[in-house]
Design a protein around this motif. Structure first.
Motif, PDB file in Angstrom:
ATOM      1  N   ALA A  17       0.775  -1.239   0.000  1.00  0.00           N
ATOM      2  CA  ALA A  17       0.000   0.000   0.000  1.00  0.00           C
ATOM      3  C   ALA A  17       0.804   1.286   0.000  1.00  0.00           C
ATOM      4  N   ILE A  18       2.134   1.243  -0.201  1.00  0.00           N
ATOM      5  CA  ILE A  18       2.855   2.487  -0.369  1.00  0.00           C
ATOM      6  C   ILE A  18       3.793   2.373  -1.553  1.00  0.00           C
ATOM      7  N   ALA A  19       4.148   3.487  -2.118  1.00  0.00           N
ATOM      8  CA  ALA A  19       5.062   3.497  -3.262  1.00  0.00           C
ATOM      9  C   ALA A  19       6.486   3.332  -2.769  1.00  0.00           C
ATOM     10  N   SER A  20       7.322   2.662  -3.557  1.00  0.00           N
ATOM     11  CA  SER A  20       8.699   2.422  -3.146  1.00  0.00           C
ATOM     12  C   SER A  20       9.535   3.690  -3.193  1.00  0.00           C
ATOM     13  N   THR A  21       8.984   4.769  -3.768  1.00  0.00           N
ATOM     14  CA  THR A  21       9.713   6.033  -3.851  1.00  0.00           C
ATOM     15  C   THR A  21       9.276   7.007  -2.763  1.00  0.00           C
ATOM     16  N   ARG A  22       8.638   6.524  -1.716  1.00  0.00           N
ATOM     17  CA  ARG A  22       8.132   7.361  -0.634  1.00  0.00           C
ATOM     18  C   ARG A  22       9.234   8.246  -0.054  1.00  0.00           C
ATOM     19  N   ALA A  23       8.891   9.530   0.195  1.00  0.00           N
ATOM     20  CA  ALA A  23       9.858  10.470   0.737  1.00  0.00           C
ATOM     21  C   ALA A  23      10.171  10.128   2.189  1.00  0.00           C
ATOM     22  N   VAL A  24      11.402  10.384   2.576  1.00  0.00           N
ATOM     23  CA  VAL A  24      11.823  10.139   3.949  1.00  0.00           C
ATOM     24  C   VAL A  24      11.364  11.287   4.834  1.00  0.00           C
ATOM     25  N   ASP A  25      10.750  10.978   5.961  1.00  0.00           N
ATOM     26  CA  ASP A  25      10.307  11.985   6.911  1.00  0.00           C
ATOM     27  C   ASP A  25      11.532  12.558   7.627  1.00  0.00           C
ATOM     28  N   PRO A  26      11.731  13.874   7.590  1.00  0.00           N
ATOM     29  CA  PRO A  26      12.944  14.467   8.184  1.00  0.00           C
ATOM     30  C   PRO A  26      13.100  14.165   9.676  1.00  0.00           C
ATOM     31  N   ALA A  27      11.989  14.192  10.432  1.00  0.00           N
ATOM     32  CA  ALA A  27      12.084  13.947  11.872  1.00  0.00           C
ATOM     33  C   ALA A  27      12.527  12.516  12.161  1.00  0.00           C
ATOM     34  N   VAL A  28      11.930  11.553  11.455  1.00  0.00           N
ATOM     35  CA  VAL A  28      12.327  10.153  11.630  1.00  0.00           C
ATOM     36  C   VAL A  28      13.770   9.961  11.193  1.00  0.00           C
ATOM     37  N   ALA A  29      14.133  10.598  10.093  1.00  0.00           N
ATOM     38  CA  ALA A  29      15.499  10.476   9.584  1.00  0.00           C
ATOM     39  C   ALA A  29      16.511  10.990  10.593  1.00  0.00           C
ATOM     40  N   ARG A  30      16.221  12.137  11.215  1.00  0.00           N
ATOM     41  CA  ARG A  30      17.150  12.688  12.201  1.00  0.00           C
ATOM     42  C   ARG A  30      17.312  11.750  13.398  1.00  0.00           C
ATOM     43  N   SER A  31      16.197  11.218  13.885  1.00  0.00           N
ATOM     44  CA  SER A  31      16.258  10.294  15.019  1.00  0.00           C
ATOM     45  C   SER A  31      17.024   9.031  14.655  1.00  0.00           C
ATOM     46  N   ALA A  32      16.751   8.520  13.450  1.00  0.00           N
ATOM     47  CA  ALA A  32      17.400   7.294  13.006  1.00  0.00           C
ATOM     48  C   ALA A  32      18.910   7.485  12.853  1.00  0.00           C
ATOM     49  N   VAL A  33      19.311   8.597  12.252  1.00  0.00           N
ATOM     50  CA  VAL A  33      20.737   8.868  12.066  1.00  0.00           C
ATOM     51  C   VAL A  33      21.423   9.062  13.415  1.00  0.00           C
ATOM     52  N   SER A  34      20.726   9.710  14.351  1.00  0.00           N
ATOM     53  CA  SER A  34      21.298   9.921  15.680  1.00  0.00           C
ATOM     54  C   SER A  34      21.586   8.595  16.372  1.00  0.00           C
ATOM     55  N   VAL A  35      20.631   7.665  16.323  1.00  0.00           N
ATOM     56  CA  VAL A  35      20.828   6.345  16.931  1.00  0.00           C
ATOM     57  C   VAL A  35      21.890   5.561  16.171  1.00  0.00           C
ATOM     58  N   LEU A  36      21.883   5.681  14.848  1.00  0.00           N
ATOM     59  CA  LEU A  36      22.888   4.997  14.034  1.00  0.00           C
ATOM     60  C   LEU A  36      24.292   5.431  14.453  1.00  0.00           C
ATOM     61  N   ASN A  37      24.473   6.728  14.660  1.00  0.00           N
ATOM     62  CA  ASN A  37      25.783   7.267  15.042  1.00  0.00           C
ATOM     63  C   ASN A  37      26.147   6.917  16.477  1.00  0.00           C
ATOM     64  N   SER A  38      25.225   7.172  17.405  1.00  0.00           N
ATOM     65  CA  SER A  38      25.549   7.066  18.831  1.00  0.00           C
ATOM     66  C   SER A  38      25.595   5.641  19.355  1.00  0.00           C
ATOM     67  N   VAL A  39      24.709   4.775  18.840  1.00  0.00           N
ATOM     68  CA  VAL A  39      24.636   3.402  19.342  1.00  0.00           C
ATOM     69  C   VAL A  39      25.482   2.443  18.512  1.00  0.00           C
ATOM     70  N   PHE A  40      25.346   2.548  17.188  1.00  0.00           N
ATOM     71  CA  PHE A  40      26.017   1.577  16.318  1.00  0.00           C
ATOM     72  C   PHE A  40      27.352   2.078  15.771  1.00  0.00           C
ATOM     73  N   GLY A  41      27.661   3.360  15.998  1.00  0.00           N
ATOM     74  CA  GLY A  41      28.945   3.896  15.580  1.00  0.00           C
ATOM     75  C   GLY A  41      29.138   3.960  14.081  1.00  0.00           C
ATOM     76  N   LEU A  42      28.039   4.064  13.337  1.00  0.00           N
ATOM     77  CA  LEU A  42      28.113   4.115  11.876  1.00  0.00           C
ATOM     78  C   LEU A  42      27.806   5.527  11.396  1.00  0.00           C
ATOM     79  N   PRO A  43      28.496   5.988  10.341  1.00  0.00           N
ATOM     80  CA  PRO A  43      28.326   7.374   9.893  1.00  0.00           C
ATOM     81  C   PRO A  43      27.077   7.635   9.071  1.00  0.00           C
ATOM     82  N   SER A  80      13.474  -0.925  16.447  1.00  0.00           N
ATOM     83  CA  SER A  80      13.179  -1.423  17.795  1.00  0.00           C
ATOM     84  C   SER A  80      13.588  -0.408  18.853  1.00  0.00           C
ATOM     85  N   LEU A  81      14.651   0.344  18.575  1.00  0.00           N
ATOM     86  CA  LEU A  81      15.114   1.357  19.520  1.00  0.00           C
ATOM     87  C   LEU A  81      14.327   2.659  19.386  1.00  0.00           C
TER      88      LEU A  81
END
Length: 208
Positions: A17-43, A80-81
């Motif tokens: 029910a969604i298109a594969s080209t769906r735009a990324v939500d900026p708020a979710v993206a910021r939270s996700a990148v923050s956890v990616l950097n701080s928890v998993f140590g990935l850039p 999950s986080l």
């Protein structure tokens, strides 16, 4: 809909029910990148990872086909986080469970396993942590998850998502077939509001 999401990675994502080209939500993206950097140590995310993480974090279910080494585990560990509750990871591989939990614990993530290697007392302690909201991720073997006791316990816990790893094990024609994987359809029936993400490195059209 299903389609190729990136020209630089061999990843397919099937999302109803969604298109594969769906735009990324900026708020979710910021939270996700923050956890990616701080928890998993990935850039940064690779390929379709961010789109998958956003979709699941927002409560969507999907099938992810990604080659080994492509970063499938992040696609469920990170949501999950970001979501409330504990992410339940269903895996048939005890050694993989152990290795992933060890890595998560080292990163400061509250993770545990629930499988046949635990004593009754150890398993009970893990169950109590789940019900107390003291776990971010819990890895469970499929045969244990399908027991009435385990399903009843899960109904009492706050769940972030279900991640079905090695999802190709559902194929009755594959050499990795696990009959318990057929029974995982119960998750959609008993937990309709909990997102599900199935992941595998390979699957033919019928298996998908």
């Amino acid at each position: 809909k299903e389609g190729r999401l990136s020209q630089t990675t061999d990843c397919h994502l099937s999302i109803p029910a969604i298109a594969s080209t769906r735009a990324v939500d900026p708020a979710v993206a910021r939270s996700a990148v923050s956890v990616l950097n701080s928890v998993f140590g990935l850039p940064a995310f690779r390929g379709a990872q961010l789109e998958i993480v956003q979709h699941v974090t927002e409560g969507g279910s999907c099938l992810v086909l990604m080659p080994t080494g492509g970063g499938k585990s992040l696609c469920y560990q990170l949501p999950s986080l970001l979501r409330k509750g504990c992410g339940i990871v269903i895996s048939p591989l005890i050694a993989l469970m152990r290795d992933q939990v060890a890595g998560l614990l080292e990163a400061g993530v509250k993770a545990a396993v629930l499988n046949s290697t635990l004593s009754w007392d150890e398993a009970s302690a893990v169950e109590q942590r789940l019900l107390a909201g003291d776990l971010d991720l819990l890895y469970i073997a499929p045969e244990r998850l399908l027991t009435p006791r385990c399903l009843a316990m899960l109904t009492r816990a706050q769940l972030a998502l279900f991640a079905i790893d090695e999802a190709h094990c559902v194929s009755q024609w594959g050499h990795d077939f696990r009959p318990e994987y057929i029974g995982l359809s119960v998750l959609a029936e008993r937990f309709p509001n909990v997102p599900r993400i199935a992941l595998t490195a390979t699957a033919d059209e019928l298996t998908r």
